[in-house]
Design an enzyme around this catalytic site. Structure first.
Site: not given
Length: 478
Positions: A189, A294
């Site tokens: 991320e 995710e």
């Protein structure tokens, strides 16, 4: 097994060219600890420092080593395989391998537990993906980058970038011959305000890894929390061959702040589908391989949501099932978040009757009431406390464009206030209280606490695992 996995256009294939769809979960909260997963406030480096003050360095390190030992082992791998899953994404913290005060000196003990997990998974026919969940300086402003600030300093200090390229070279050297490692996820991320810094980092880390390990594929997260590929180069396919591109596809309907309860209406399904398609559109337009690194809902707990728990969770399982149907149509490889925790999102979770959960029962209730964890928080008890801060900003910054600070729209004004005032500021005042629970404990007592996280002391989230198992059966994974 048939050689190393690799990318073939839009697919992941084995050494014989046969397609392999990776279906798995993230092993978070282990080699990267997270507050909502393990029940502490703030960031991992803060609780490690606080526990060392209470117990002394030797005893605190003993506890954390035992925590790593018990959290994941062969029984976990065996259960995981029994669900028909075939890949675990292992989140790691760079601090296991390098000390900030002694940079570029490899800590060999960093591989101790990681090697053990990779071997346990391999024994049961499970691939692993090494995920660098934290980077020196912090690659984003989240608690999970373990930097203690909302400023992602990785992007403004070249030395942080140099260190991570060095570290990935060392990790790739270590695992270059391990065929059960599906590949490397160089950064979780990223949130680079200029976008160009991420491309430059990927250029460097791709070349560094390939120089010592030409076999393993890479999983490259999009910018702004794995949602934005607009700053990626059009020649990515030839620039970074043997790479898949990672989205994180959390559905708003899987969280407490959903706009309305999920009822599987056509409009809700359309919104879910549109969000997913938008994230992967850049890769689809260029014929590139997509991996969903995710996704997944969070779940209600009896002690907090009471009699509403079952109804809430049934809706969340529907969210899970409907997302899986979308992924199956595309033959998408995915890694659900999360394998294990203390009861919020994991496929298995620590029993309430374990020493750790009994010790922290009241403290966890306080954390819930104060909503100090950012992930999936329900702020209903403290909303009115923070609302005036939001209004103060809006009243005094009337130009809406000036309120769109990066990483907007992932962080709105409300979200930014929550993260800074509630989840960073308030939580750090609770760190010492968490550590005080350990005062006076012997090594035997510390080991007993750590054993709370072992597989035999965990419960299974049957509704979640049932959906995953049935999906595996339907798609021919079992």
């Amino acid at each position: 097994m048939a050689g190393f996995l690799r990318v073939d256009k839009t697919r992941i294939v084995d050494g014989e060219g046969k397609q392999v769809v990776l279906r798995g979960a993230g092993l978070g909260g282990w080699m990267t600890m997270e507050n909502f997963i393990s029940g502490y406030p703030g960031c991992e480096f803060q609780i490690r420092e606080a526990l060392a003050e209470v117990l002394g360095r030797q005893k605190s390190e003993y506890f954390f080593d035992k925590f790593l030992e018990h959290f994941f082992g062969e029984p976990d791998a065996a259960f995981f395989k029994s669900l028909g899953l075939n890949c675990i994404r292992i989140a790691v913290n760079y601090r296991h391998f390098e000390d900030d005060m002694n940079p570029r000196v490899l800590k060999p003990e960093g591989f101790k537990h990681l090697d053990r997990a990779v071997a346990a998974c391999a024994k049961h026919g499970i691939y692993t993906i090494i995920d660098m969940h934290t980077a020196p300086g912090g690659q984003n402003g989240g608690w999970h980058s373990d930097a203690g600030t909302h400023i992602a300093n990785f992007w403004i200090h070249k030395d942080f970038q140099d260190r991570l390229v060095w570290l990935w070279t060392e990790i790739a050297k270590h695992y270059k011959d391990e065929k059960w490692i599906a590949g490397y996820n160089p950064m979780n991320e990223p949130a680079d305000p200029r976008h160009s810094g991420l491309v430059n980092f990927y250029d460097r880390v791709y070349a560094a890894i390939a120089s010592v390990d030409p076999n393993h594929m890479l999983f490259l997260d999009g910018n702004t929390y794995a949602t934005d590929f607009s700053g990626f180069p059009d020649d990515a396919g030839t620039r970074w061959p043997n790479a898949a591109y990672a989205i994180h596809d959390y559905s708003v309907y899987g969280f407490p702040d959903a706009p309305e309860p999920y009822a599987r209406t056509e409009e809700q399904r359309r919104r879910m589908r549109r969000s997913y398609e938008k994230k992967r559109a850049w890769m689809d337009e260029r014929g590139l391989c997509v991996w969903n690194g995710e996704w997944g809902p969070v779940y209600a707990r009896k002690e907090y949501e009471g009699d509403a728990m079952d109804e809430i969770n049934d809706r969340r399982y529907n969210v899970l099932q409907d997302q899986l149907e979308l992924y199956a149509k595309d033959g998408l490889s995915w890694s659900i978040w999360l394998y294990k925790d203390i009861g919020f999102q994991g496929m298995v979770y620590v029993s309430r009757e374990t020493p750790y959960m009994k010790l922290f029962r009241d403290f966890l209730l306080k954390k819930y009431r104060l909503a100090v964890d950012s992930w999936g928080a329900d702020d209903k008890f403290v909303r009115d406390v923070y609302r005036p801060i939001v209004q103060l900003i809006k009243d005094n910054v009337p130009d809406e464009e000036h309120r769109k600070l990066y990483p907007f729209p992932v962080w709105t004004v409300e979200g930014r206030v929550a993260r800074l005032a509630r989840c960073m500021l308030l939580s750090e005042f609770l760190v010492k209280e968490w550590a005080e629970h350990f005062r006076g404990m012997s090594e035997e007592q510390l080991d007993e606490l750590a054993q709370s996280f072992s597989f035999e002391n965990c419960l299974k989230r049957d509704g979640l695992n049932k959906v995953l198992r049935e999906h595996a059966q339907l798609t021919g994974s079992v």
